[in-house]
Every structure is written in C-alpha cells, then in structure tokens.
Design an enzyme around this catalytic site. Structure first.
Site, PDB file in Angstrom:
ATOM      1  N   GLU A 134      -5.876  15.132  14.271  1.00  0.00           N
ATOM      2  CA  GLU A 134      -6.906  16.151  14.056  1.00  0.00           C
ATOM      3  C   GLU A 134      -6.904  17.184  15.185  1.00  0.00           C
ATOM      4  OE1 GLU A 134      -8.379  16.415  11.281  1.00  0.00           O
ATOM      5  OE2 GLU A 134      -7.606  14.501  10.544  1.00  0.00           O
ATOM      6  N   ASP A 202       1.217  15.718  12.239  1.00  0.00           N
ATOM      7  CA  ASP A 202       1.800  14.417  12.603  1.00  0.00           C
ATOM      8  C   ASP A 202       2.746  14.568  13.787  1.00  0.00           C
ATOM      9  OD1 ASP A 202       0.452  13.141  10.584  1.00  0.00           O
ATOM     10  OD2 ASP A 202       2.177  13.013   9.230  1.00  0.00           O
TER      11      ASP A 202
END
Length: 485
Positions: A134, A202
C-alpha cells in the site's frame, strides 16, 4: 455529529456514476513508470483530497481509536516508510473495524488496514508485506497517474475523477456496481490498469520489505494462501476486488522473493499481542468465541508466544468484569514485559475498573520517565486523572496532547469530558467542535465554537481565540466544499 457525512459520500458516489464510458475505456494505457502525475494533481492537492477523505471515513466507517493498536500499526508503517523510495508526503496509518480482509491507500499518504487482515496474517512479515504494498501505491502515485490518464482523454473534473477512484478503493462493491453500468470493455480496461499498478506495487513494496529487514517470501506466502482460500468463493473479500490476485501476479512475486535467501525473522511478540487484542475486542465475536480462539492457539503456541495469548485472555476477562482473573494474568505479564504499552494500557483499565486509579497513575508516571511524551502513556494517564477527579491536571496534559496529536479523537473526547467535569461549558463546546471538524461536520463544528464564543467573557482572550478558530473552520469548510467543483 455524523449528519453531514452521508451527503458527502453521496457526492462521491454521484461522481463515480457520472464518469462516462469513454473516460473509463481509456484507462488501459499505463503511464510511463515514474511519471510524476504533476499534470493533474500536485502533492499539495493530493494532501487536500487525502485530508478531506480521511474526515469522511472517520464519520462513515468504524475507524478504531485504540491508542495501543494505533501505535503498533503506525510504528510498523513508519519503519517501512523509512526504507521506501520516492516518499513525497507524510503517512498516516489507521485501522478500520471490519472482519473482511482488506487494506487500501489513498491521497496524502493515508493507509487503512482492516482488522480482518490480522486474522489472516500469520506473522508480522505477512502484515508488513501488505502495508509495504500500500505504501508503494502512494509513493508511485497510482491514483494521480490514473487520474492523469483519464483526464488526457476526457475533460471531467478532478472531483469526479477523485471521487470515483476513492470510492472504488474504500468501497469496492460500490465502485464495481458503478462500473457495471458501463460497457464491458470499459470495465476490462479499468481492471487491466489496476492489475498493472498491483504488479508495480508488489515490486516496489517488496524492495521496501527487504530493506526493512523482513523476509521477502512473506509476500507471496500471504498472497498465495489468500488466493487459494478464496479461489472458488462466490463472494471474495474486498481486498481481492480492489487487489486482484491472478496466478501470474503470485508467480512474479514468488520469483522475485526466490532471488533472495530465506530470512526467517523471530516471531514478533508485538504483532501477536496486537492480533490477540484485535480478536478480543475488534472482530465482532462473543467473549466466549474470543476465549475459545485464544485457548486453542495457546495450546499449540511455543513457550515464547504463550504470553501473547495470555494477554488476549486477560483482555477478555477485563471486558467481562472478571477482574481477579484479569489481574492475575496482567501482573504476571508485567513482570515479563514491564515496559510494554500493551500491558500498561490494560493495567490502567484494570485499575480504573477496580476504582484504584491512583495505582495506574503511579505506574504510568513511572513509565513516562522511560518513554517521555509517549502518546499511549499520555492518553492513559489523562484518562486515569479524570477518573481520579484530577480534572485540572488532566486538562493541562490534554492541551499539550491535542497540540501534538490534533487528529486523535481520543484527546478531544477526554478534553471535552474534563472540561464538563469542571463545569466549563465554553471549553467543553470547543473540544466538541474539534471532534465535529475531524468528522467533516463543519456546520456543527462552527456552531459549537460560536456558542463557546457567545458564553465567553466579552473581549476576553478566550473569546478572541474562539473567533479566530471560527474563521479557520469557515475557510476549511469552503476548501472542503470546493473539492466538489
């Protein structure tokens, strides 16, 4: 107090529905990696949107104001931010009471974690892998980049763009419902764009995870287990709606992790204490259900981890007024972890329940010698002072606390309570006004300060201070409402 929030949320939903199919159909072109997105939103504008949306969330979602859990998740988040690249904005980490597995980030460095995430993460590394992902969404400015891509193709307002994206992140079902009103191609292009951002988050997030000292295998381990668990579910959790987990994304994550040696970290006591606290208080199960979960976990836990489940059991005993059982466990834990804020917070609650706040006061003052100005210890001490009817001391402490932590609703709530106990209605109204403002209830906030000014001595410094705050709130309200245009 929350009266204004639904209209603002309705505005955001309306903004989502107002996006034309042509604007959504053009979101498949991923901007160049590293774009600043400056053509659409500046960093200052992102902060303004983030602040506004945070106020909406406080009013509309069960944001958890637990000092100990807030300190834990913030400490974890800041340790990751310290190892992230391209950080251009302050970060704020907070918890939402929701058993659904989800986490989301939005403008201005705000990162929300659902309590359900604690239930499914087996280690701090797994939780950190989600938080680092995040953080990457924020540092890579994915929201602003998506808005920039849409704005190049369709002349919609920033409010419409921001509203649609923020709503889809925080309330994925509403966002997807809006998307289904458009053509299938438009939906697919938006999903493709999201998946591209997910892969980038990611990659960037794993770099942060590694630099922060966590095992990179925690990321594919958690994502893979989540995908397996919900592979055939008719209703996947919100996290899988906003963070799709196709097999190639998990494979890519696993391949990157395999390039590094396995770095198993020792289990984090704080993570497991936080998890036990979440189970005991914030997942909406009965005290019997929480106790059953804690006892089952305790049986299979290592000797080092057993105290974390004893801590959870102590909280259940405390919340069900079984004070002797709670005290026995907490005193044992205090001997093992004398400086743990998890334990000190629970002991404070215990002494309040036992009508011995003076014991908690002495304990907290001693702890503050070791950790001066620690927010958890300060807010507990203020609460204990109020219970001990030392309201003047509590007010002095809370005035400093709210100055240092202006967005913590706990401080303003206790300050309002202390002023009420002192029969000081003007300052009680002012503290309540700050609470209204934190929930985007600008009219009630202004009304509270207006009433406070009216009952203050004419021409006094206090009245001048309240009048100045009214002017600030009027300006903040205008800025808030201007975000719709």
């Amino acid at each position: 107090m929350l009266k204004r929030a639904p209209s603002v949320l309705a505005m955001l939903l309306g903004a989502t529905l107002s996006l034309s199919s042509s604007s959504l159909a053009n979101t498949s072109d991923l901007p160049d990696i590293g774009t600043t997105a400056g053509g659409t939103l500046t960093i200052d504008q992102e902060r303004n949107y983030g602040d506004a949306y945070m106020r909406i969330l406080r009013a509309s979602q069960p944001v958890i104001n637990d000092p100990v859990l807030s300190e834990y998740i913030s400490s974890l988040g800041y340790s990751l931010v310290a190892n992230a690249e391209d950080v251009k904005t302050p970060f704020e980490f907070f918890l939402i009471r929701d058993r659904n597995i989800n986490a989301f980030a939005f403008f201005g460095g705000h990162v929300a974690i659902h309590t359900g995430l604690f239930l499914h993460a087996n280690s701090e590394g797994e939780l950190a892998s989600v938080v680092s992902h995040e953080i990457a969404h924020v540092t890579q400015r994915h929201l602003a980049r998506r808005m920039e891509d849409q704005a190049r193709k369709n002349p919609v307002t920033l409010a419409a763009l921001a509203g649609s994206i923020l709503l889809a992140i925080a309330a994925p079902e509403a966002g997807i419902a809006a998307l289904t009103a458009t053509q299938a191609g438009a939906m697919q292009s938006a999903i493709n764009y999201t998946r591209s951002n997910e892969k980038e988050a990611d990659r960037v997030g794993m770099n942060t995870l590694i630099k922060a000292g966590y095992d990179p295998h925690a990321m594919p381990s958690f994502f893979g287990r989540l995908a397996d668990q919900y592979r055939y579910a008719s209703k996947p959790p919100p996290m899988l709606l906003t963070h799709p987990l196709p097999e190639d994304r998990i494979t890519d994550s696993r391949s990157r992790a395999d390039a590094y040696p396995i770095n198993p970290a020792a289990p984090s006591l704080e993570f497991h204490m936080a998890k036990a606290r979440v189970v005991a208080r914030y997942v909406g199960i009965s005290s019997d259900g929480a106790m059953d979960w804690l006892e089952r976990k305790e049986k299979s836990a290592s000797k080092a981890m057993k105290p974390t489940y004893e801590y959870g059991k102590a909280l259940v005993y405390l919340d069900t007024k079984q004070l002797d059982k709670a005290e026995e466990l907490l005193l044992s834990l205090q001997k093992q972890f004398p400086h743990s804020n998890f334990v000190l917070d629970a002991l404070s609650d215990l002494n309040i329940e036992k009508k011995t706040p003076e014991k908690a006061e002495a304990l907290l003052k001693e702890a503050l010698k070791i950790k001066p100005r620690n927010p958890v210890l300060q807010i507990n001490l203020a609460n204990v002072m109020i219970e001990a009817e030392k309201n003047e001391q509590a007010v002095r402490m809370l005035q400093r606390y709210t100055h240092d932590n202006p967005n913590d609703t706990n401080g303003w709530h206790l300050l309002s309570k202390a002023h009420a106990n002192l029969s000081d209605p003007a300052n009680e109204l002012a503290a309540r006004g700050e609470l209204y403002a934190l929930n985007a209830n600008w009219n009630r906030a202004i009304q509270s300060f207006t009433q406070a000014a009216q009952i203050s001595e004419l021409g006094s410094l206090q009245q001048a201070r309240f009048d100045a705050r009214i002017d600030q709130l009027l300006q903040q309200r205008d800025q808030f409402m201007a975000l719709q245009n």
